[in-house]
Design an enzyme around this catalytic site. Structure first.
Site, PDB file in Angstrom:
ATOM      1  N   SER A 147      39.689  11.651  50.675  1.00  0.00           N
ATOM      2  CA  SER A 147      39.993  11.576  52.105  1.00  0.00           C
ATOM      3  C   SER A 147      38.814  12.148  52.867  1.00  0.00           C
ATOM      4  CB  SER A 147      41.236  12.426  52.417  1.00  0.00           C
ATOM      5  OG  SER A 147      41.357  12.622  53.819  1.00  0.00           O
ATOM      6  N   TYR A 160      46.235  19.729  50.910  1.00  0.00           N
ATOM      7  CA  TYR A 160      45.854  18.327  50.651  1.00  0.00           C
ATOM      8  C   TYR A 160      44.328  18.179  50.665  1.00  0.00           C
ATOM      9  CZ  TYR A 160      45.249  13.351  51.881  1.00  0.00           C
ATOM     10  OH  TYR A 160      44.854  12.037  51.932  1.00  0.00           O
TER      11      TYR A 160
END
Ligand code: NAD
Length: 270
Positions: A147, A160
């Site tokens: 990401s 995350y």
């Protein structure tokens, strides 16, 4: 190199999280380019429905938090197709409950941190470990989805984001250790990408804040990420390994505050 090196004819690809927004878009594109794909997902019924729409595709159950389930996935894939060419680690611990509770470190629940690392980091490592003997045999490759939050600080998603950063380093380690066997390992870093799950997890105001920092006139679609993954998985990328390909409409490419600068210069250079 042949002009059609971007095609995936004859290759078998496992796509974890293949029943999700980006995973299924990638499965569709890889199939269109000649691959046979495995949609591996904890939502196995949905994976079965989707696999039935793609020629040569199958669905297999997967819980990325469970070592035996991951090993079984790779074993079943090779038993079915007799080879494995691409492992696409796309699944991650996501969803509204995770998005709401994964904030900054001072408010971090240890249980959420552990769960995130168990699925995202440990699960990805075990999938790679299980697949590597088969990828050595096929001179195949791994594409990990990370990401753009793994590359920049943010107010949200500390667990995350750092788990995705760990996957970037895992990517480089595998590229380094297995290049000698003809195995490549790369990562794709999507920016905010419009999937049903994203629409559920992020309110319009936060999506707009990211859109304002994007250099395109819109956020990315699952098909945009699929193009990056399918390229890295193909022989067209044979000279690329240990890399992170960012697909975020330029969001992470510029100095902060471009939206404010646009507003300042509006009517002039906006
Ligand atoms: N959509 C975005 O804005 C965005 C941005 C950056 C990175 N990503 C990354 O892209 C990837 C795909 O995300 P998406 O947006 O398509 O999400 P999604 O929720 O649509 O898909 C994720 C899939 O993973 C599956 N999954 C979840 N936990 C699992 C587990 N334990 N075992 C097996 N499967 C499991 C889900 O059932 C789902 O089908 C993820 O790695 C995510 O972190 C997405």
């Amino acid at each position: 190199m042949a002009g059609d090196a971007i095609r995936l004819d004859g290759k078998v690809a496992v796509i974890t999280g293949g029943a999700g927004g980006i995973g299924f878009a990638t499965a569709r594109l890889m199939t269109a380019r000649g691959a046979r794909v495995v949609l591996a997902d904890i939502a196995v019924e949905r994976a079965r429905e989707l696999a039935a729409t793609l020629p040569g595709a199958i669905a297999l159950p997967l819980d990325l938090g469970d070592e035996a389930s991951i090993e079984q996935l790779i074993e079943s894939t090779v038993a079915h197709f007799d080879r494995l060419d691409v492992l696409h680690n796309n699944a991650a611990l996501l969803g509204p409950e995770i998005a709401q509770n994964d904030g900054d470190v001072e408010r971090m629940a240890t249980e959420l941190w552990d769960r995130t690392y168990r699925v995202n980091v440990r699960g990805t490592m075990i999938a790679c470990r299980s697949a590597l003997p088969h990828l050595r045999a096929s001179k195949g490759n791994v594409v990990n989805t990370v990401s753009n939050l793994a590359l920049q600080g943010h107010l949200i998603q500390a667990a995350y984001a750092s788990s995705k950063a760990a996957i970037i380093q895992l990517t480089r380690s595998i590229a380094a250790s297995h290049g000698v066997y003809g195995v490549r390992c790369n990562a794709v870093a999507p920016g905010m990408t419009v999937t049903p799950a994203l629409l559920e997890a992020f309110p319009p105001a936060l999506r707009k804040a990211v859109e304002d920092e994007t250099l395109r006139d819109q956020l990315g679609a699952p098909e945009d990420i699929a193009e990056a993954v399918a390229f890295l998985a193909s022989d067209a990328a044979r000279n690329i390994t240990g890399q992170v390909l960012v697909s975020d409409g330029g969001c992470a490419s510029h100095v902060p505050g471009i939206a404010g600068f646009r507003a300042f210069f509006s009517g002039d250079q906006a």
